[in-house]
Motif scaffolding. Structure first.
Motif: not given
Length: 266
Positions: A78-87, A91-93, A235-239
């Motif tokens: 979740r934090l990686t997606y926050l930092s880089a929503p284009d990636s 985030a999964l990695a 990630l789906a919930e984070e969205l």
């Protein structure tokens, strides 16, 4: 120029102008809509098609390991997606890279541990397994090492996944030596440790995967396969209901400056 005469044999995916083959099957006609993803994952790893019972046990393992809430792997995703929503892949990695000895890795650790301690002549009754289990626990105690898969920080009175997975394996006639030894450890360890600890779900998953004949070197890979689905769910919930920024701010706004603490070699 590439060497046109060199061959790279594979029984996995291959494509021609007319069709795609996978495991000797026509992907479009024989696999798509015919083979479930869990069954296919097993088939890919072993290059043999699993029975219905093996598929059921394998998919039960995947379900058991898919998601455990706000674990470090979920939080970092979740934090990686926050930092880089284009990636999304980043985030999964990030979450998958956190699968180690404390989270997810226990599945592989337990499967390998049990396999290395199976005797050449397997016991034929519970008493025989208990004798081996006692020997294993005593050796670990004397070496001051933990038994992988023994104990859980939340399910102190018993991990519900363990009970259910044993039941499924019994129903399918797939309780093999790894599950037998793990069950014996669960029965006898209080005699050595002086307290009762649960057999945790990650450990029983490792025992079940080993009994299915899956490569021991890949047991963590199956845990990561399961967790990938869970991280996609995170990630789906984070969205829809983001908490990543709150997690970040709860740390950032509550940091406390302290004096430096220089490193001193021991």
């Amino acid at each position: 120029m590439p060497d046109q005469h060199r061959e790279y044999p594979t029984a996995l995916g291959a494509a021609s102008r007319e069709k795609i083959t996978l495991l000797g099957q026509d992907l479009a006609d024989d696999v798509m809509g015919q083979v479930g993803f869990g069954e296919l994952a097993f088939w890919l790893a072993t290059q043999r098609r699993p029975s219905k019972g093996e598929t059921r046990v394998f998919e039960a393992v995947l379900a058991a390991l898919a998601d455990h809430g706000f674990t470090p792997t979920a939080i970092v995703t979740r934090l990686t997606y926050l930092s880089a929503p284009d990636s999304v892949q980043g985030a999964l990695a990030a979450g998958l890279l956190g699968g180690g000895s404390r989270f997810l890795g226990v599945t592989e650790d337990c499967g390998r541990f049990l396999h290395e301690r199976l005797p050449a002549q397997l016991p034929t009754d519970e008493a025989g397994w208990d004798e081996i289990g006692l020997q294993v626990v005593r050796e670990q105690r004397e070496a001051r090492r933990f038994v992988p898969g023994l104990g859980h920080h939340v399910h102190k009175d018993g991990d519900p996944r363990t009970r259910r997975l044993y039941a499924i394996a019994r129903e399918e006639g797939l309780v093999g030596p790894h599950l037998e030894l793990f069950a014996a450890i669960g029965r006898v360890h209080p005699q050595v440790l002086g307290r009762t600890l649960p057999l945790n779900g990650a450990g029983v998953c490792g025992a079940a995967l080993a009994d299915l004949g899956l490569p021991l070197e890949l047991l963590r890979g199956f845990a990561l396969l399961a967790r990938t689905a869970g991280l996609i769910g995170q990630l789906a919930e984070e969205l829809r209901h983001p908490v990543g920024n709150d997690i970040f701010l709860s740390v950032d706004l509550n940091n406390r400056p302290v004096d430096p603490d220089p490193y001193r070699p021991s």
